[in-house]
Design a protein around this motif. Structure first.
Motif, PDB file in Angstrom:
ATOM      1  N   LEU A 119       3.655 -14.609  -1.355  1.00  0.00           N
ATOM      2  CA  LEU A 119       3.148 -14.129  -0.080  1.00  0.00           C
ATOM      3  C   LEU A 119       1.884 -13.326  -0.372  1.00  0.00           C
ATOM      4  CD1 LEU A 119       3.541 -13.737   3.001  1.00  0.00           C
ATOM      5  CD2 LEU A 119       4.901 -11.695   2.457  1.00  0.00           C
ATOM      6  N   VAL A 120       0.728 -13.927  -0.085  1.00  0.00           N
ATOM      7  CA  VAL A 120      -0.556 -13.264  -0.317  1.00  0.00           C
ATOM      8  C   VAL A 120      -1.046 -12.721   1.018  1.00  0.00           C
ATOM      9  CG1 VAL A 120      -2.914 -13.522  -1.176  1.00  0.00           C
ATOM     10  CG2 VAL A 120      -1.065 -14.865  -2.198  1.00  0.00           C
ATOM     11  N   GLN A 121      -1.287 -11.408   1.059  1.00  0.00           N
ATOM     12  CA  GLN A 121      -1.578 -10.755   2.328  1.00  0.00           C
ATOM     13  C   GLN A 121      -2.933 -10.054   2.300  1.00  0.00           C
ATOM     14  OE1 GLN A 121       2.077  -8.797   4.132  1.00  0.00           O
ATOM     15  NE2 GLN A 121       2.647  -8.795   1.980  1.00  0.00           N
ATOM     16  N   ALA A 122      -3.679 -10.198   3.380  1.00  0.00           N
ATOM     17  CA  ALA A 122      -4.944  -9.487   3.525  1.00  0.00           C
ATOM     18  C   ALA A 122      -4.644  -8.008   3.740  1.00  0.00           C
ATOM     19  CB  ALA A 122      -5.730 -10.050   4.703  1.00  0.00           C
ATOM     20  N   THR A 123      -5.010  -7.190   2.766  1.00  0.00           N
ATOM     21  CA  THR A 123      -4.640  -5.777   2.796  1.00  0.00           C
ATOM     22  C   THR A 123      -5.728  -4.938   2.156  1.00  0.00           C
ATOM     23  OG1 THR A 123      -2.316  -6.438   2.478  1.00  0.00           O
ATOM     24  CG2 THR A 123      -2.842  -4.110   2.157  1.00  0.00           C
ATOM     25  N   ASP A 124      -6.147  -3.885   2.859  1.00  0.00           N
ATOM     26  CA  ASP A 124      -6.988  -2.861   2.243  1.00  0.00           C
ATOM     27  C   ASP A 124      -6.030  -1.865   1.602  1.00  0.00           C
ATOM     28  OD1 ASP A 124      -8.507  -0.614   1.615  1.00  0.00           O
ATOM     29  OD2 ASP A 124      -9.860  -0.879   3.320  1.00  0.00           O
ATOM     30  N   VAL A 125      -5.961  -1.879   0.290  1.00  0.00           N
ATOM     31  CA  VAL A 125      -4.928  -1.102  -0.406  1.00  0.00           C
ATOM     32  C   VAL A 125      -5.201   0.394  -0.388  1.00  0.00           C
ATOM     33  CG1 VAL A 125      -4.195  -2.994  -1.891  1.00  0.00           C
ATOM     34  CG2 VAL A 125      -6.069  -1.494  -2.637  1.00  0.00           C
ATOM     35  N   SER A 126      -6.295   0.818   0.236  1.00  0.00           N
ATOM     36  CA  SER A 126      -6.552   2.244   0.389  1.00  0.00           C
ATOM     37  C   SER A 126      -6.033   2.784   1.718  1.00  0.00           C
ATOM     38  CB  SER A 126      -8.060   2.524   0.285  1.00  0.00           C
ATOM     39  OG  SER A 126      -8.747   2.044   1.438  1.00  0.00           O
ATOM     40  N   VAL A 127      -5.491   1.906   2.571  1.00  0.00           N
ATOM     41  CA  VAL A 127      -5.050   2.295   3.909  1.00  0.00           C
ATOM     42  C   VAL A 127      -3.520   2.355   3.936  1.00  0.00           C
ATOM     43  CG1 VAL A 127      -5.078   1.710   6.352  1.00  0.00           C
ATOM     44  CG2 VAL A 127      -7.089   1.243   4.936  1.00  0.00           C
ATOM     45  N   PRO A 128      -2.938   3.544   4.162  1.00  0.00           N
ATOM     46  CA  PRO A 128      -1.475   3.687   4.082  1.00  0.00           C
ATOM     47  C   PRO A 128      -0.698   2.717   4.950  1.00  0.00           C
ATOM     48  CG  PRO A 128      -2.517   5.845   4.143  1.00  0.00           C
ATOM     49  CD  PRO A 128      -3.609   4.844   4.368  1.00  0.00           C
ATOM     50  N   ASP A 129      -1.065   2.574   6.220  1.00  0.00           N
ATOM     51  CA  ASP A 129      -0.301   1.699   7.109  1.00  0.00           C
ATOM     52  C   ASP A 129      -0.318   0.254   6.633  1.00  0.00           C
ATOM     53  OD1 ASP A 129       0.284   3.856   8.675  1.00  0.00           O
ATOM     54  OD2 ASP A 129      -1.082   3.342  10.311  1.00  0.00           O
ATOM     55  N   GLN A 130      -1.465  -0.195   6.121  1.00  0.00           N
ATOM     56  CA  GLN A 130      -1.550  -1.578   5.669  1.00  0.00           C
ATOM     57  C   GLN A 130      -0.676  -1.817   4.435  1.00  0.00           C
ATOM     58  OE1 GLN A 130      -5.397  -3.480   5.446  1.00  0.00           O
ATOM     59  NE2 GLN A 130      -6.253  -2.189   7.065  1.00  0.00           N
ATOM     60  N   VAL A 131      -0.683  -0.875   3.510  1.00  0.00           N
ATOM     61  CA  VAL A 131       0.139  -1.027   2.303  1.00  0.00           C
ATOM     62  C   VAL A 131       1.616  -0.974   2.662  1.00  0.00           C
ATOM     63  CG1 VAL A 131       0.731  -0.008   0.068  1.00  0.00           C
ATOM     64  CG2 VAL A 131      -1.660  -0.070   0.822  1.00  0.00           C
ATOM     65  N   GLU A 132       1.982  -0.046   3.512  1.00  0.00           N
ATOM     66  CA  GLU A 132       3.387   0.069   3.915  1.00  0.00           C
ATOM     67  C   GLU A 132       3.877  -1.216   4.574  1.00  0.00           C
ATOM     68  OE1 GLU A 132       6.309   3.178   6.312  1.00  0.00           O
ATOM     69  OE2 GLU A 132       4.177   3.116   6.824  1.00  0.00           O
ATOM     70  N   LYS A 133       3.093  -1.757   5.493  1.00  0.00           N
ATOM     71  CA  LYS A 133       3.496  -2.980   6.195  1.00  0.00           C
ATOM     72  C   LYS A 133       3.540  -4.175   5.255  1.00  0.00           C
ATOM     73  CE  LYS A 133       1.774  -1.490  10.705  1.00  0.00           C
ATOM     74  NZ  LYS A 133       0.727  -1.668  11.759  1.00  0.00           N
ATOM     75  N   ALA A 134       2.599  -4.259   4.329  1.00  0.00           N
ATOM     76  CA  ALA A 134       2.570  -5.390   3.402  1.00  0.00           C
ATOM     77  C   ALA A 134       3.781  -5.368   2.474  1.00  0.00           C
ATOM     78  CB  ALA A 134       1.285  -5.363   2.585  1.00  0.00           C
ATOM     79  N   ILE A 135       4.132  -4.194   1.972  1.00  0.00           N
ATOM     80  CA  ILE A 135       5.308  -4.098   1.097  1.00  0.00           C
ATOM     81  C   ILE A 135       6.567  -4.408   1.884  1.00  0.00           C
ATOM     82  CG2 ILE A 135       6.739  -2.479  -0.214  1.00  0.00           C
ATOM     83  CD1 ILE A 135       4.164  -1.204  -1.239  1.00  0.00           C
ATOM     84  N   ALA A 136       6.660  -3.896   3.114  1.00  0.00           N
ATOM     85  CA  ALA A 136       7.838  -4.177   3.942  1.00  0.00           C
ATOM     86  C   ALA A 136       7.982  -5.672   4.209  1.00  0.00           C
ATOM     87  CB  ALA A 136       7.739  -3.407   5.256  1.00  0.00           C
ATOM     88  N   ALA A 137       6.848  -6.343   4.475  1.00  0.00           N
ATOM     89  CA  ALA A 137       6.900  -7.788   4.724  1.00  0.00           C
ATOM     90  C   ALA A 137       7.345  -8.538   3.477  1.00  0.00           C
ATOM     91  CB  ALA A 137       5.530  -8.283   5.176  1.00  0.00           C
ATOM     92  N   GLY A 138       6.842  -8.131   2.312  1.00  0.00           N
ATOM     93  CA  GLY A 138       7.229  -8.790   1.073  1.00  0.00           C
ATOM     94  C   GLY A 138       8.691  -8.580   0.745  1.00  0.00           C
ATOM     95  N   VAL A 139       9.170  -7.369   0.949  1.00  0.00           N
ATOM     96  CA  VAL A 139      10.588  -7.080   0.680  1.00  0.00           C
ATOM     97  C   VAL A 139      11.481  -7.869   1.630  1.00  0.00           C
ATOM     98  CG1 VAL A 139      12.343  -5.268   0.807  1.00  0.00           C
ATOM     99  CG2 VAL A 139      10.167  -4.821  -0.355  1.00  0.00           C
ATOM    100  N   GLN A 140      11.065  -7.958   2.883  1.00  0.00           N
ATOM    101  CA  GLN A 140      11.848  -8.747   3.840  1.00  0.00           C
ATOM    102  C   GLN A 140      11.869 -10.227   3.445  1.00  0.00           C
ATOM    103  OE1 GLN A 140      10.484  -8.531   7.898  1.00  0.00           O
ATOM    104  NE2 GLN A 140      12.277  -9.570   8.702  1.00  0.00           N
ATOM    105  N   GLU A 141      10.730 -10.711   2.946  1.00  0.00           N
ATOM    106  CA  GLU A 141      10.628 -12.129   2.561  1.00  0.00           C
ATOM    107  C   GLU A 141      11.457 -12.450   1.326  1.00  0.00           C
ATOM    108  OE1 GLU A 141       8.993 -16.092   2.793  1.00  0.00           O
ATOM    109  OE2 GLU A 141       8.952 -14.430   4.219  1.00  0.00           O
ATOM    110  N   PHE A 142      11.436 -11.559   0.325  1.00  0.00           N
ATOM    111  CA  PHE A 142      12.029 -11.886  -0.970  1.00  0.00           C
ATOM    112  C   PHE A 142      13.245 -11.044  -1.349  1.00  0.00           C
ATOM    113  CE2 PHE A 142       7.413 -13.027  -1.599  1.00  0.00           C
ATOM    114  CZ  PHE A 142       7.605 -14.396  -1.456  1.00  0.00           C
TER     115      PHE A 142
END
Length: 260
Positions: A57-80
């Motif tokens: 799961l490759v996600q467009a994410t600005d890794v300096s932005v807290p909300d984006q990192v939190e949502k991306a990790i949550a999506a990955g954990v939900q997926e896998f």
């Protein structure tokens, strides 16, 4: 290779060392959560992992932005289903001294190069604890130890990564989480290409890379896959007693500082 069967790995940065690491961990059987800001690179990595039959799961994410990192990790954990490995490779490389680097550039370097590691730890470590532990590898640089001129912000961030790595290692050792860093010398990446074109946009990249390689005792620059292999080792059970350390992968560059 099946050294990561059943594991879920988060990798920041979808070019250069990050790309090579995502491929290496996927080859070892890991499901990949990759975060990057470059849409083209994201699409290429997703397609490559798909062709290889990897769960990714490759996600467009600005890794300096807290909300984006939190949502991306949550999506990955939900997926896998969880998270076992974090590799922090995303970085920016500004040039300038303390008096020529503007405040915005300084803050951007800090928030991407160091802040992203804090964010993936903040949102990722709780998921790793649920799985009984895991491994984190942060990509630093030889410039965190012996810096060049005109890279004040970049070198500062890489030194900070060494310190943050040790801090995380101590804070989470009892939860079974190992944290190490790697410090590459010159490696064939988009950042090094930009360095080669810093003074001449039309520079011969391969000639510049050969010139950069001459500074290393091995006589060449490194390849992203070589760094990825070291990262994979540190993420694997083979490195089960390794934590809180920095591992140079620099072709001998720092071995001869002040001597050669």
């Amino acid at each position: 290779m099946n050294d990561f069967d059943g594991k879920v790995a988060l990798v920041t940065g979808t070019t250069g060392i990050g790309e090579a690491t995502a491929r290496r961990l996927a080859e070892g059987g890991a499901a990949i959560i990759a975060l990057g800001i470059d849409a083209g690179a994201n699409a290429m990595l997703q397609a490559e992992l798909n062709r290889a039959g990897a769960a990714a799961l490759v996600q467009a994410t600005d890794v300096s932005v807290p909300d984006q990192v939190e949502k991306a990790i949550a999506a990955g954990v939900q997926e896998f289903g969880g998270l076992d490995v974090i590799v922090n490779s995303a970085a920016v490389h500004p040039y300038g001294t303390a008096t020529t680097t503007d405040f915005e550039t300084w803050n951007r370097a800090m928030s991407v190069n160091v802040g992203s590691i804090y964010l993936t730890a903040r949102f990722g470590i709780p998921e790793m604890i649920k799985r009984g532990g895991g491994a984190i590898v942060n990509v630093a640089s030889v410039q965190g130890t012996a810096c060049q001129e005109n890279v004040a912000a970049y070198a500062t961030t890489k030194g900070a990564i060494h310190t943050l790595t040790r801090s995380l290692a101590l804070d989470y050792a009892r939860q079974g989480i190992r944290v190490n860093s790697v410090s590459p010398g010159s490696v064939r990446t988009p950042i090094l290409e930009r360095a080669a074109r810093a003074d001449d946009p039309n520079a011969d990249i391969e000639a510049a890379f050969r010139r950069f390689g001459e500074a290393h005792p091995l006589g060449r620059i490194g390849e992203p896959e070589e760094v990825a292999e070291l990262i994979a080792f540190l993420c694997s059970s083979k490195a089960s007693f390794c934590t809180g350390s920095d591992y140079r992968i620099d072709g001998g560059l720092l071995a001869g500082i002040g001597v050669r």
